[in-house]
Design a protein around this motif. Structure first.
Motif, short mmCIF file in Angstrom:
data_model
loop_
_atom_site.label_atom_id
_atom_site.label_comp_id
_atom_site.label_asym_id
_atom_site.label_seq_id
_atom_site.Cartn_x
_atom_site.Cartn_y
_atom_site.Cartn_z
N LYS A 27 0.83 -1.20 0.00
CA LYS A 27 0.00 0.00 0.00
C LYS A 27 0.87 1.26 0.00
CE LYS A 27 -3.78 0.22 2.38
NZ LYS A 27 -4.80 0.35 3.44
N TYR A 31 1.81 4.42 -3.11
CA TYR A 31 1.82 5.87 -2.99
C TYR A 31 3.21 6.47 -3.21
CZ TYR A 31 -2.97 6.10 -1.31
OH TYR A 31 -4.35 6.04 -1.22
N CYS A 68 3.15 8.48 5.78
CA CYS A 68 2.71 7.09 5.98
C CYS A 68 1.53 7.04 6.95
CB CYS A 68 3.85 6.24 6.51
SG CYS A 68 5.15 5.93 5.32
N GLU A 70 -0.62 9.41 7.53
CA GLU A 70 -1.78 9.99 6.86
C GLU A 70 -2.42 8.98 5.90
OE1 GLU A 70 -0.35 13.49 4.94
OE2 GLU A 70 0.03 14.52 6.83
N ILE A 71 -1.59 8.26 5.14
CA ILE A 71 -2.10 7.29 4.16
C ILE A 71 -2.88 6.19 4.86
CG2 ILE A 71 -1.39 5.49 2.54
CD1 ILE A 71 0.92 7.41 1.72
N LEU A 72 -2.30 5.63 5.91
CA LEU A 72 -2.97 4.54 6.61
C LEU A 72 -4.20 5.02 7.37
CD1 LEU A 72 0.02 2.40 7.86
CD2 LEU A 72 -1.39 2.08 5.84
N ALA A 74 -6.13 7.56 6.39
CA ALA A 74 -7.15 7.89 5.39
C ALA A 74 -7.83 6.64 4.84
CB ALA A 74 -6.53 8.68 4.24
N GLU A 75 -7.07 5.57 4.67
CA GLU A 75 -7.63 4.36 4.08
C GLU A 75 -8.11 3.37 5.13
OE1 GLU A 75 -6.03 2.53 0.82
OE2 GLU A 75 -5.51 4.37 -0.20
N GLY A 76 -7.89 3.67 6.37
CA GLY A 76 -8.28 2.73 7.42
C GLY A 76 -7.17 1.70 7.60
N ASP A 77 -6.48 1.76 8.72
CA ASP A 77 -5.36 0.86 8.98
C ASP A 77 -5.86 -0.57 9.04
OD1 ASP A 77 -2.93 -0.13 9.65
OD2 ASP A 77 -2.61 1.21 11.34
N LEU A 78 -5.22 -1.48 8.29
CA LEU A 78 -5.69 -2.87 8.18
C LEU A 78 -5.67 -3.61 9.50
CD1 LEU A 78 -4.11 -3.96 4.82
CD2 LEU A 78 -6.49 -3.49 5.29
N GLN A 81 -8.67 -2.85 11.61
CA GLN A 81 -9.95 -3.40 11.19
C GLN A 81 -10.01 -4.91 11.34
OE1 GLN A 81 -10.39 -2.16 7.18
NE2 GLN A 81 -10.58 0.00 7.70
#
Length: 146
Positions: A27, A31, A68, A70-72, A74-78, A81
């Motif tokens: 991921k 980016y 890094c 911000e990216i995680l 924004a997309e929801g840290d795996l 979840q």
């Protein structure tokens, strides 16, 4: 010709699961953030080394740290979840009180593993201590908590 200062490489996160580390790495690389995984082969050859090595580490340049996150975010840290641990007593999700991460596991403590009295008795009787303290361990901040 001037010498370029060396860029500092830091550990962004540590993981218990090799596949999760690769998913996050892929991921971030998508980016355009250069990163790599450390200690994968050591743990792959013998999973029992996971505690000793401290997990699989995702390494990035220090300059990319905020991007890094911000990216995680924004997309929801795996791992927030998919890998939420549930406390059997309270039936609530376990969250690290130090950093707020849910990347935690219950097992042998990494800090203050054995009580001093147990260590002395074991040393005097020349046996390995059979009791070791158990606690929740956060793989992001590397701390134990109850």
């Amino acid at each position: 010709m001037t010498a370029q200062p060396e860029e500092k490489i830091i550990t962004f996160e540590t993981y218990y699961d090799v596949m999760l580390a690769h998913i996050i790495r892929t991921k971030l690389e998508g980016y355009g953030i250069p990163c790599f995984i450390a200690d994968e082969n050591t743990i792959g050859s013998n999973p029992l080394y996971n505690q000793a090595v401290g997990g699989i580490k995702l390494k990035i340049f220090e300059r990319d740290l905020e991007r890094c996150r911000e990216i995680l975010a924004a997309e929801g840290d795996l791992h927030d979840q998919d890998h939420v641990e549930i406390d059997d007593e309270t039936l609530n999700a376990v969250i690290c009180p130090y950093c707020g991460s849910t990347n935690v596991r219950y097992g042998s403590a990494t800090e203050k593993r054995v009580h001093w009295f147990t260590a002395i008795v074991s040393f005097l009787s020349m046996i390995f201590p059979f009791y070791s303290r158990k606690a929740w361990h956060c793989f992001n901040c590397q701390r134990d908590f109850e």
